[in-house]
Design a protein around this motif. Sequence first.
Motif, mmCIF file in Angstrom:
data_model
loop_
_atom_site.group_PDB
_atom_site.id
_atom_site.type_symbol
_atom_site.label_atom_id
_atom_site.label_comp_id
_atom_site.label_asym_id
_atom_site.label_seq_id
_atom_site.Cartn_x
_atom_site.Cartn_y
_atom_site.Cartn_z
ATOM 1 N N ILE A 107 -10.996 0.706 -12.092
ATOM 2 C CA ILE A 107 -9.541 0.559 -12.065
ATOM 3 C C ILE A 107 -9.047 0.507 -10.620
ATOM 4 N N THR A 108 -8.306 -0.556 -10.315
ATOM 5 C CA THR A 108 -7.679 -0.702 -8.997
ATOM 6 C C THR A 108 -6.159 -0.749 -9.092
ATOM 7 N N TYR A 109 -5.620 -0.949 -10.304
ATOM 8 C CA TYR A 109 -4.176 -1.155 -10.443
ATOM 9 C C TYR A 109 -3.656 -0.437 -11.684
ATOM 10 N N ILE A 110 -2.557 0.286 -11.509
ATOM 11 C CA ILE A 110 -1.857 0.936 -12.614
ATOM 12 C C ILE A 110 -0.404 0.501 -12.542
ATOM 13 N N SER A 111 0.105 -0.123 -13.584
ATOM 14 C CA SER A 111 1.462 -0.664 -13.550
ATOM 15 C C SER A 111 2.475 0.379 -14.015
ATOM 16 N N GLU A 112 3.723 0.109 -13.712
ATOM 17 C CA GLU A 112 4.806 0.950 -14.206
ATOM 18 C C GLU A 112 4.815 0.912 -15.732
ATOM 19 N N GLY A 113 4.926 2.057 -16.343
ATOM 20 C CA GLY A 113 4.960 2.109 -17.806
ATOM 21 C C GLY A 113 3.596 2.133 -18.458
ATOM 22 N N ALA A 114 2.523 2.247 -17.661
ATOM 23 C CA ALA A 114 1.184 2.228 -18.245
ATOM 24 C C ALA A 114 0.966 3.382 -19.224
ATOM 25 N N SER A 130 -11.024 9.709 -12.531
ATOM 26 C CA SER A 130 -12.048 9.823 -11.490
ATOM 27 C C SER A 130 -13.032 8.666 -11.567
ATOM 28 N N ARG A 131 -13.767 8.491 -10.445
ATOM 29 C CA ARG A 131 -14.811 7.473 -10.373
ATOM 30 C C ARG A 131 -14.280 6.076 -10.662
ATOM 31 N N ASN A 132 -13.131 5.763 -10.061
ATOM 32 C CA ASN A 132 -12.591 4.411 -10.136
ATOM 33 C C ASN A 132 -12.462 3.841 -8.719
ATOM 34 N N GLU A 133 -11.631 2.832 -8.531
ATOM 35 C CA GLU A 133 -11.511 2.173 -7.237
ATOM 36 C C GLU A 133 -10.063 2.129 -6.776
ATOM 37 N N LEU A 134 -9.320 3.199 -7.066
ATOM 38 C CA LEU A 134 -7.911 3.282 -6.695
ATOM 39 C C LEU A 134 -7.769 3.542 -5.197
ATOM 40 N N THR A 135 -6.951 2.725 -4.527
ATOM 41 C CA THR A 135 -6.632 2.961 -3.115
ATOM 42 C C THR A 135 -5.273 3.642 -2.976
ATOM 43 N N THR A 136 -4.411 3.462 -3.957
ATOM 44 C CA THR A 136 -3.141 4.189 -4.035
ATOM 45 C C THR A 136 -2.934 4.591 -5.493
ATOM 46 N N ILE A 137 -2.130 5.623 -5.694
ATOM 47 C CA ILE A 137 -1.827 6.061 -7.058
ATOM 48 C C ILE A 137 -0.315 6.172 -7.202
ATOM 49 N N PRO A 138 0.286 5.402 -8.105
ATOM 50 C CA PRO A 138 1.732 5.504 -8.308
ATOM 51 C C PRO A 138 2.068 6.776 -9.076
ATOM 52 N N VAL A 139 2.209 7.879 -8.353
ATOM 53 C CA VAL A 139 2.382 9.169 -9.020
ATOM 54 C C VAL A 139 3.638 9.214 -9.873
ATOM 55 N N GLU A 140 4.634 8.390 -9.533
ATOM 56 C CA GLU A 140 5.864 8.412 -10.320
ATOM 57 C C GLU A 140 5.639 7.865 -11.728
ATOM 58 N N TYR A 141 4.526 7.175 -11.958
ATOM 59 C CA TYR A 141 4.236 6.628 -13.280
ATOM 60 C C TYR A 141 3.426 7.601 -14.142
ATOM 61 N N LEU A 142 2.928 8.668 -13.554
ATOM 62 C CA LEU A 142 2.104 9.601 -14.314
ATOM 63 C C LEU A 142 2.969 10.417 -15.280
ATOM 64 N N TYR A 202 -13.254 10.948 -6.455
ATOM 65 C CA TYR A 202 -14.131 9.789 -6.298
ATOM 66 C C TYR A 202 -13.388 8.469 -6.467
ATOM 67 N N ASN A 203 -12.276 8.338 -5.742
ATOM 68 C CA ASN A 203 -11.593 7.064 -5.609
ATOM 69 C C ASN A 203 -11.540 6.724 -4.120
ATOM 70 N N PHE A 204 -10.588 5.897 -3.727
ATOM 71 C CA PHE A 204 -10.468 5.499 -2.328
ATOM 72 C C PHE A 204 -9.057 5.768 -1.805
ATOM 73 N N LEU A 205 -8.443 6.835 -2.305
ATOM 74 C CA LEU A 205 -7.076 7.167 -1.912
ATOM 75 C C LEU A 205 -7.028 7.566 -0.440
ATOM 76 N N LEU A 207 -8.707 10.566 1.920
ATOM 77 C CA LEU A 207 -7.381 11.070 2.239
ATOM 78 C C LEU A 207 -7.256 11.481 3.704
ATOM 79 N N GLU A 208 -6.194 10.969 4.339
ATOM 80 C CA GLU A 208 -5.826 11.379 5.692
ATOM 81 C C GLU A 208 -4.463 12.052 5.709
ATOM 82 N N ASN A 209 -3.651 11.779 4.687
ATOM 83 C CA ASN A 209 -2.303 12.355 4.599
ATOM 84 C C ASN A 209 -2.067 12.903 3.199
ATOM 85 N N VAL A 210 -1.659 14.180 3.140
ATOM 86 C CA VAL A 210 -1.401 14.842 1.860
ATOM 87 C C VAL A 210 -0.124 15.656 1.980
#
Length: 442
Positions: free
Chosen positions: A135-142, A155-167, A178-181, A204-207
């Motif tokens: 998984i590299t993409y999560i859309s709004e409303g998923a 875990s164990r996907n290929e996410l570089t960003t995570i749209p936390v507002e959609y969770l 184990y992603n690429f955040l 992660l470099e910024n949290v």
Amino acid sequence: MAVLLLVSLSALTIIVNSGAPDCGTRNQFRQYCFSFEYCTNFTCQSENCGRFPRNSVLLRIQQMRIIPQCAVTHSTTLKRISGISSGIQVLTSGSFAYLPNLESIILSFNQIRELHHGIFYNISVSLLDLSWNKITYISEGAFNGITGLTHLNLSRNELTTIPVEYLPRTVVKLNLSYNFLEWIALNGAKRPDLTSVDLSYNNLENVALSFDNTLEEIDLTHNNLKDIDFYDVNDCENLRIPSNSFSDIPRFLKYSKIRRVAIHPNPWKCDELKQLWEHLQNNNIEEEQFIDDSQPVCSINSTTISSLSRSVDLECENDNHCAKNQLCRAHKCWDPCNSACDSTNICNVENHGIVCLCTGLKRKNPHEVFSPCYDVECFTDNDCVSGNTCSFNKTCVPFHISGVEPIGVISSFGSNINRLDNVPWWYEDIPKLAPSHRISQN
């Protein structure tokens, strides 16, 4: 025939923005055959192509590249859906619909790359496991069609960003390991039930973290962190920060309520590490044991040290035991001007109180927690005289000048966030400039 099949499969991949799926009272197993096994309360049976009975409690998807719309629908008895190593690549809109009593959906070890809107429609499930995919993409409303989701494993996907507002707001345990955040900001006010966050093994470099509730665990193991940009957590049972780039004590750690912490291995400076040990001991914070003779404990002038004494010398019990220009921290008299103020600030400590000031006409940016002094006229309209506004080049100008919009003061809801270029990067997700949960270290 092959052309028609290709067109049909392509059409399935773009069914992502429709409304309620038109499933009727039947599913589409007949139209899109794939092998599965179903279990009722009495028996289990395999099918190469067909419909699962309405009284099924378990459904195992065995091999299918695309899960079509309404593939699994209209069952009040179905509890568990499993599709582990099933070759799944695409989940279409309405793949899972009208399932009010699910307990888990496990689709790990597949080739799913995207999560689009409407895949889950009108279902209730507590566990959703999408680990070991691509998984590299999560859309709004998923996740909009899911209620009651408490455990989400990405875990164990290929996410570089995570749209936390959609969770989902209902998530209790979130696994993004184990992603690429590279950065993430989590605000517990938007997810009040969240108690466990696994961010280990990312980039992660910024949290930034803000939680009013008690967290059971925050795992930041094996990232690229040198510090944590913003940390405002009421209480944390277990904090893990091994295998990062910490050499100095993180700024938040001295002021945060933590029960147990893991800090090794990291490239600690030995003097910083001794101070950190003292802080942990003096505040009854348990340190997770680390036993690895191949890893250095700390370094002095780039020389690695494999062992270090943990003996603690008590110099003070509170500020009154120190000079008036010092504070008592971790039972040591400490000069806060060495680290509490930016190097461009003038540091004043009187009666154990610290003030960081700017000289002349220089100003501190009110939107930065540890702000240097800037040679500007203003940062907000409040810095200007009545009738003037602070322009984007940080000068006060009259309101009537064409093309100038007032910057204003940021509201607690961050309404001006898109017009400000000096707010912290986390402000849109966490509209705070300073932590509200701080413990005294006297």
